[in-house]
Design a protein around this motif. Structure first.
Motif, PDB file in Angstrom:
ATOM      1  N   LEU A  89       0.811  -1.208   0.000  1.00 21.16           N
ATOM      2  CA  LEU A  89       0.000   0.000   0.000  1.00 21.16           C
ATOM      3  C   LEU A  89       0.848   1.263   0.000  1.00 21.16           C
ATOM      4  O   LEU A  89       0.415   2.303   0.457  1.00 21.16           O
ATOM      5  N   SER A  90       2.075   1.191  -0.481  1.00 23.42           N
ATOM      6  CA  SER A  90       2.882   2.397  -0.604  1.00 23.42           C
ATOM      7  C   SER A  90       2.237   3.319  -1.622  1.00 23.42           C
ATOM      8  O   SER A  90       1.478   2.890  -2.484  1.00 23.42           O
ATOM      9  N   ALA A  91       2.535   4.589  -1.546  1.00 22.97           N
ATOM     10  CA  ALA A  91       1.768   5.573  -2.302  1.00 22.97           C
ATOM     11  C   ALA A  91       2.368   5.897  -3.665  1.00 22.97           C
ATOM     12  O   ALA A  91       1.960   6.844  -4.314  1.00 22.97           O
ATOM     13  N   ASN A  92       3.327   5.142  -4.130  1.00 21.02           N
ATOM     14  CA  ASN A  92       3.915   5.415  -5.437  1.00 21.02           C
ATOM     15  C   ASN A  92       2.924   5.176  -6.554  1.00 21.02           C
ATOM     16  O   ASN A  92       2.050   4.326  -6.457  1.00 21.02           O
ATOM     17  N   TYR A 136      -0.943  -0.080  -5.638  1.00 19.45           N
ATOM     18  CA  TYR A 136      -0.107   1.069  -5.325  1.00 19.45           C
ATOM     19  C   TYR A 136       1.345   0.645  -5.480  1.00 19.45           C
ATOM     20  O   TYR A 136       1.744  -0.404  -4.989  1.00 19.45           O
ATOM     21  N   ARG A 162      -9.868  10.292   9.902  1.00 16.25           N
ATOM     22  CA  ARG A 162     -10.397  10.203   8.538  1.00 16.25           C
ATOM     23  C   ARG A 162     -11.656   9.342   8.483  1.00 16.25           C
ATOM     24  O   ARG A 162     -12.545   9.596   7.659  1.00 16.25           O
ATOM     25  N   SER A 184      -8.952   5.881  -3.611  1.00 21.99           N
ATOM     26  CA  SER A 184      -7.919   6.366  -2.694  1.00 21.99           C
ATOM     27  C   SER A 184      -6.551   6.273  -3.341  1.00 21.99           C
ATOM     28  O   SER A 184      -6.217   5.272  -3.976  1.00 21.99           O
ATOM     29  N   GLU A 185      -5.740   7.309  -3.151  1.00 17.37           N
ATOM     30  CA  GLU A 185      -4.398   7.320  -3.706  1.00 17.37           C
ATOM     31  C   GLU A 185      -3.331   7.205  -2.627  1.00 17.37           C
ATOM     32  O   GLU A 185      -2.148   7.378  -2.893  1.00 17.37           O
ATOM     33  N   SER A 186      -3.763   6.923  -1.406  1.00 16.21           N
ATOM     34  CA  SER A 186      -2.799   6.734  -0.320  1.00 16.21           C
ATOM     35  C   SER A 186      -3.243   5.587   0.559  1.00 16.21           C
ATOM     36  O   SER A 186      -4.426   5.226   0.598  1.00 16.21           O
ATOM     37  N   GLN A 187      -2.289   5.033   1.282  1.00 19.80           N
ATOM     38  CA  GLN A 187      -2.571   3.940   2.212  1.00 19.80           C
ATOM     39  C   GLN A 187      -3.552   4.393   3.282  1.00 19.80           C
ATOM     40  O   GLN A 187      -4.509   3.685   3.615  1.00 19.80           O
ATOM     41  N   ASP A 188      -3.341   5.578   3.834  1.00 26.50           N
ATOM     42  CA  ASP A 188      -4.183   6.049   4.931  1.00 26.50           C
ATOM     43  C   ASP A 188      -5.641   6.168   4.512  1.00 26.50           C
ATOM     44  O   ASP A 188      -6.542   5.747   5.255  1.00 26.50           O
ATOM     45  N   ASP A 189      -5.881   6.735   3.346  1.00 27.55           N
ATOM     46  CA  ASP A 189      -7.270   6.906   2.907  1.00 27.55           C
ATOM     47  C   ASP A 189      -7.922   5.569   2.579  1.00 27.55           C
ATOM     48  O   ASP A 189      -9.110   5.358   2.867  1.00 27.55           O
TER      49      ASP A 189
END
Length: 594
Positions: free
Chosen positions: A9-12, A25, A365, A529-534
């Motif tokens: 789930l890295s955001a790259n 991701y 969130r 979602s484009e990030s792990q957190d979201d």
């Protein structure tokens, strides 16, 4: 598992160039020159037989359409796809039919290039024409699980002798992965034949490692490893599909199936009842060592198993009634009776995983995602919700009292020993069960006794597997057994499970009939979602809405798998994080007499 999950789930953002694999991701964990999946044995011998016992029957061999009762395993055996899922990475696929995959910078399109020399099980070549036909046919007249993806395809076009590109009409990062997981079938086999109506009269020709060798409707299916399988040297397939015959034997009930295992007619058995595991797996073959007992860990979510209430029916439309029925379900007493209290209860849809909802009020969130829907949410979604815990006694006084309180708030009171509304109509419903499920029958018997304490007398209907499927496909039930396996990579399939648009589609998987703007929105968020957190926050929020919706009466979860099998059946020492899951047995197992 936490480090592996964070890696995936890295955001790259993936670059637009041909690659050997694809991840939701970033990049997939395995390099382009990987030899085999890390949980497969590339040096495994081939040969032998694995025989499993299935309870029920079947009347079709086509797992790609809605009609008919099909052995569930055939879906994973008969249709090779562009890419294959790694059970060690929640969101990664690697090339199978496809030698490469390429995507647009925002995943607005995906392009696959086929390997050379691919053939079907009859020896004929697999072509781009087969690919195009398969996607369109499955998306238009195939099983409903394929429809959602097809509706989001703007164009499908051949871009080269062995290449096909899909351009999407919505922003949805998972679509590029889903495109790689559709089975590719032989177009010529279905010329002049109604694909949606096929039964046992047609044995599908396959591009996968196995093909149906023999069968008898309702009795058995024998799948043989294709000795001329085109993809034996593809890295994703090295060390997989080692067993010569996979045989599915069908029995009328669990008792007959277990006896067949004890006598040697079946040589691998997955046991879900811990009490039976502890008390009945001491027969001679176990004592002699001919049968091995394997207890296997996994790191996947609990999913949801229990008894679902059909909210299309008026008696279950009110959440307070559903809440009352959950309180009346004496889980602690049932768990002690069935498992000796050895199995923990499922606490939410993604419990036992990093995606499960947190205790207490929603924060951060998760709260931010849910607050716009506050007026539509069931109590507990924002404030915090947990299942009731009884004292373990048979009478369950506190649970019974709470059930009566909730029923009264919904307009149902006990009158002359019967729960009725102001019009004098009794609250009743039918519980639909499939034949052969002795464990479910025992649980329901205890539940019926508990319901009597609040003045409710349900009926219990037990039907054969074909009728059970027909009735659940048409939502012709009040309450029924429900099991939904969930993964660490939830995506578009969540619309099929819980989306409003699919709630009334025949053959759909939204058995509870939930139609919730919050559910639809959370699924949309996890897909974009484009990030792990979201992503994690969106799944946690979805988990809250579903769990607090009180749609299912949860029972116990299986955080380990229990498999009893012949000493000649072996599996690699390294277990994937998904554990015992489709793609593991029999895929990476092998047969070797020692």
């Amino acid at each position: 598992m936490g480090s592996a999950f964070a890696l995936i789930l890295s955001a790259n953002i993936a670059v637009a160039e041909p690659q050997h694999g694809i991840a939701m991701y970033g990049d997939p964990a395995l390099p382009p020159d990987f030899v085999s999946l890390p949980y497969a044995n590339p040096d495994a011998p081939t040969g032998g037989q694995i025989v499993t016992a299935e309870v029920g029957s079947f009347d079709s061999l086509n797992p790609f359409v809605r009609k008919g009762s099909v052995p569930w395993q055939l879906r994973f055996f008969l249709g090779e796809s562009m890419m294959g899922r790694s059970l060690d990475e929640p969101f990664s696929l690697y090339g199978v039919l496809a030698e490469s995959v390429e995507t647009g910078p925002n995943r607005e399109w995906v392009e696959f290039t086929l390997r050379e020399g691919i053939t079907f099980s009859d020896g004929s070549p697999l072509t781009i024409e087969d690919v195009l036909w398969s996607y369109e046919t499955l998306g238009t007249v195939g099983h409903p699980r394929y429809l959602g993806f097809w509706q989001k395809v703007e164009t499908m076009e051949q871009t080269g002798p062995r290449s096909v590109r899909f351009t999407f009409n919505v922003a949805d990062r998972e679509l590029a992965l889903l495109a790689g997981m559709r089975p590719i079938l032989k177009k010529a086999q279905w010329d002049g034949i109604d694909f949606a109506e096929s039964t046992t009269q047609i044995v599908p020709i396959t591009s996968a490692p196995y093909m149906i060798d023999d069968f008898e409707a309702g009795r058995f299916v024998s799948l043989r490893r294709n000795p001329d399988y085109w993809g034996k040297d593809v890295p994703f397939r090295k060390g997989t599909n080692n067993i010569d015959e996979v045989r599915l034997e069908f029995f009328g009930d669990e008792t007959a199936a277990f006896e067949a295992f004890k006598t040697g007619a079946v040589n691998s058995n997955r046991e879900f009842n811990v009490a039976r595991w502890e008390s009945q797996y001491d027969f001679p073959a176990v004592q002699s060592g001919d049968i091995v007992l394997s207890v296997l860990p996994h790191e996947r979510p609990s999913g949801m198993t229990g008894f679902v209430m059909n909210t299309r029916k008026p008696q279950f439309a009110d959440w307070r009634v559903r809440d009352a029925l959950i309180h009346a379900f004496n889980f602690e007493f049932i768990n002690e009776s069935m498992t000796g209290s050895a199995q923990p209860r499922i606490t939410s849809y993604w419990s036992n995983s990093p995606l499960g909802m947190s205790d207490g009020p929603a924060e951060g969130r998760v709260r931010e995602f849910l607050e716009p829907f506050a007026s539509d949410l069931t109590p507990g979604a924002l404030e915090g919700y947990s299942l009731p815990v009884a004292d373990g006694t048979e009478r369950n006084r506190a649970g019974t009292a709470k059930a009566l309180e909730q029923m009264a708030s919904a307009g149902w009171t006990v009158q002359d020993g019967v729960l009725k509304n102001d019009a004098g109509e009794a609250l009743t419903f039918d519980i639909l069960l499939a034949q052969g499920g002795s464990e479910n029958q025992a649980i329901i018997d205890m539940y019926v006794e508990s319901l009597a304490r609040i003045g409710v007398t349900p009926t219990v209907s037990t039907v054969d597997s074909a009728q059970f499927k027909e009735r659940t496909d048409s939502y012709d039930f009040d309450m029924t057994y429900y099991r939904r396996g969930l993964s660490l990579s939830p995506g578009n399939e969540q619309y099929n499970y819980y989306g409003s648009e699919t709630a009334d589609a025949p053959g759909g998987r939204n058995l509870m009939g939930v139609k919730s703007p919050a559910v639809d929105a959370m699924i949309g968020k996890l897909l974009t979602s484009e990030s792990q957190d979201d992503f994690v926050a969106a799944v946690k929020a979805l988990d809250r809405v579903l769990t607090s919706g009180r749609y299912v009466i949860p029972i116990y979860q299986w955080n380990i798998s229990r498999l009893a099998h012949s000493k000649n059946l072996h599996y690699p020492d390294e277990m994937p994080i998904f554990g015992d899951w489709p793609g593991w047995q029999p895929d990476v197992w092998w047969y070797e007499e020692k």
